[in-house]
Design an enzyme around this catalytic site. Structure first.
Site, PDB file in Angstrom:
ATOM      1  N   CYS A   1       0.797  -1.230   0.000  1.00  0.00           N
ATOM      2  CA  CYS A   1       0.000   0.000   0.000  1.00  0.00           C
ATOM      3  C   CYS A   1       0.831   1.283   0.000  1.00  0.00           C
ATOM      4  O   CYS A   1       0.717   2.104  -0.912  1.00  0.00           O
ATOM      5  CB  CYS A   1      -0.928   0.019   1.221  1.00  0.00           C
TER       6      CYS A   1
ATOM      7  N   HIS B   1      -2.672   6.611   4.363  1.00  0.00           N
ATOM      8  CA  HIS B   1      -1.533   5.708   4.607  1.00  0.00           C
ATOM      9  C   HIS B   1      -0.209   6.264   4.097  1.00  0.00           C
ATOM     10  O   HIS B   1       0.658   5.510   3.633  1.00  0.00           O
ATOM     11  CB  HIS B   1      -1.805   4.325   4.001  1.00  0.00           C
TER      12      HIS B   1
END
Length: 590
Positions: A83, A144
């Site tokens: 990610c 993130h």
């Protein structure tokens, strides 16, 4: 009279023809004004999980409709198989190691909201350029990319510091720790070791105390006090972070304000959808960029009751079908506001599906179709080949399929070009403008080589030999699958990038993806006449690529990754961090 009528009609027809000749074609008309841009990104979705890429059991009619009305890419490649680095590359148009967003160790993603690492403030995202071009920019969902650098409120890595006018969502990522009923996921093996060490230290302390009381061991009370103090300090040193993961990482924010700590997972999906549609409605009168970064389909697979048990693939399938419904709701909102023909919609996943994610007999990760490997694997196609769909009626030809190598990094120059901006000239931009390829004005992608990293380690290189149509891929490093013969690292939960869990290949493994997309039959000098030529060509390209790399601060170093209490976002007075402002607002509205 007849002559006058003839002259009149002749003049009228000539005027109409002249006027039509002056009109630009539909494509030019649609591109005359800056388009709205809606970027839809799934989390951990495998390329084999949706209908238009071959899945005939999970129902994804809305994503399939996007492909039918637009352009589908069959070789769309993520710049990283996890990610944090993949999204950093997506936002900046650059390989993640150029910004320090790929790992030198086993901590390959942002681990804490209270860490100091993240997307550096000196990186220029496409959102920042579009903001300068007059766009309203919004990020809804997962970030993130870090939050703070030196203090709790400096927000140096925050979306609002990277070109987004509005943010609502998770500054971190969804993990099973966010759901109290699920088995903890974050750093699970390390937590077991810490708990075991704590028990052993406690047992030694207790044994020494009992020995002192019974006279079996000669130890001073001062020594016992120090030992007990050490036991307590050791326990507190790790339990203060890992014992409260749900409070430190599972939070929701609106701009800089923490709105839920911990997040109330039962309503997260509805809030993200509501915020997305609201952003479109608020900004319909000017160009806007909406980056809807789904929490689907990452574990713990938050799925509303409406979709539970509806698919034939268990909870994972239910979750994907719910995400597809959300895509449909966003598309309906665009249509309702009359923006369909002036909006570019893009759908992708950040990387491949997580093969190892299982709980007992439940498969909680995605499927990567015919492609080998999955999430966390930097070289194999299953970890990096993702869905890629564009729709822009009147500008992009409907029902088109393009089998050319493209990258998530290409979104950067593409949207910057459409916004009439300029990409930065003071740094290397690895992405390429996709509009000529999408519109069919060129036959081939601009990418000749793509480099596939696992952390900072180069695992594979792809060469698109345009004159022959071959797509060569050389693997220098591959993970060792366990158990032997399996297609993933089931013994670890993630495949590593280096160390004992990988195999180095010299000479490298070579595949021709145009003939062997599953990477099942490695070629050799005996079976492929061009083997030596291809390996040398790829080797020279790799050397040239490495000369473009410059040292930068490592954002995922151990120091930057560890939890720091003074950086922890908190909606109260630290450490008393809990609130539910969304619930309070709901009660106030009643």
């Amino acid at each position: 009279m007849i002559l006058q009528l003839t002259s009149y009609w002749t003049s009228l027809v000539a005027s109409l023809i002249f006027g039509l000749l002056l009109q630009p074609p539909l494509t030019q008309l649609s591109m005359a004004t800056k388009p709205n841009i809606v970027l839809l990104m799934a989390d951990d979705l495998g390329i084999g999980d949706i209908g238009c890429y071959g899945n005939d059991t999970i129902r994804t009619p809305n994503i399939d409709r996007l492909a039918k009305e637009g352009v589908k890419l069959t070789q769309h490649i993520a710049a990283a198989p996890l990610c944090t680095p993949s999204r950093a590359a997506f936002l900046t148009g650059r390989y993640p190691l150029r910004s320090g967003m790929d790992a030198i160790n086993n901590y390959r993603v942002i681990f804490w909201n209270g860490g100091s690492g993240g997307l550096p403030p000196n990186e220029t995202t496409f959102a920042k350029i579009l903001q300068q071009q007059g766009y309203s920019t919004g990020l809804i969902g997962k970030w993130h990319q870090g939050v703070n650098c030196e203090s709790r409120n400096d927000h140096c890595h925050h979306p609002l510091n990277h070109g987004f006018d509005y943010f609502y969502g998770m500054p971190f990522t969804l993990i099973s720790d966010c759901q109290p009923t699920e088995t903890p996921e974050m750093d699970r093996a390390f937590r077991r070791k810490l708990w075991l060490s704590t028990q052993m230290i406690g047992l030694v302390t207790l044994t020494a105390a009992l020995g002192r009381l019974t006279g079996l061991i000669s130890v001073s009370w001062k020594m016992l006090t120090c030992l007990a103090g050490f036991s307590l300090l050791f326990f507190m040193s790790w339990f203060s972070s890992y014992g409260f993961v749900r409070y430190w990482n599972c939070i929701m924010m609106r701009n800089h304000e923490v709105t839920e700590q911990p997040m109330v997972t039962d309503r997260t999906t509805s809030l993200i959808l509501r915020e997305s549609i609201s952003f479109i409605e608020r900004n319909k009168h000017k160009p806007f960029l909406l980056f809807l970064s789904f929490l689907h389909s990452h574990t713990p697979l938050l799925t509303t009751e409406k979709f539970l048990g509806k698919s034939s693939h268990g909870l994972y399938g239910d979750n994907v079908e719910e995400m597809d419904w959300m895509v449909g709701e966003v598309l309906d909102a665009i249509d309702k506001e009359g923006l369909k023909n002036t909006t570019l919609v893009y759908f992708a996943s950040d990387h491949g599906g997580w093969l190892e994610r299982q709980e007992g007999k439940r498969q909680l990760g995605g499927w990567n179709g015919i492609y080998r490997g999955g999430k966390a694997m930097g070289g194999w196609e299953g970890g990096i080949r993702v869905p890629g769909i564009f729709r822009w009626p009147g500008v992009l030809p409907a029902g088109t399929v393009i089998d050319e190598p493209t990258s998530l990094m290409d979104i950067y120059p593409t949207v910057v070009h459409l916004a009439e901006g300029e990409v930065p000239q003071d740094r290397v931009i690895d992405g390429r403008d996709l509009m000529p390829l999408l519109q069919g004005t060129v036959e081939h992608s601009e990418h000749e080589f793509l480099f596939h990293y696992c952390g900072i380690h180069l695992h594979a290189v792809r060469w698109h030999q345009k004159d022959s149509g071959a797509i060569w891929k050389a693997h220098y490093v591959t993970p060792i699958f366990r158990p032997l013969g399996a297609g993933a690292c089931y013994d670890r939960g993630f495949c590593p990038c280096f160390g004992e869990g990988v195999t180095h290949h010299d000479p490298p493994l070579l595949f021709d993806l145009s003939r062997d997309p599953s990477e099942a039959k490695p070629l050799s000098a005996d079976t492929e006449p061009l083997y030596d030529t291809v390996i040398k060509k790829i080797g020279r390209a790799t050397e040239e690529h490495r000369r473009t790399l410059t040292p930068v601060p490592e954002q995922l170093s151990v120091y930057n990754v560890v939890w720091k209490p003074w950086l922890q976002p908190c909606c109260g007075t630290f450490p008393f961090c809990w609130c539910d402002k969304e619930g309070d607002n709901k009660l106030a509205n009643l």
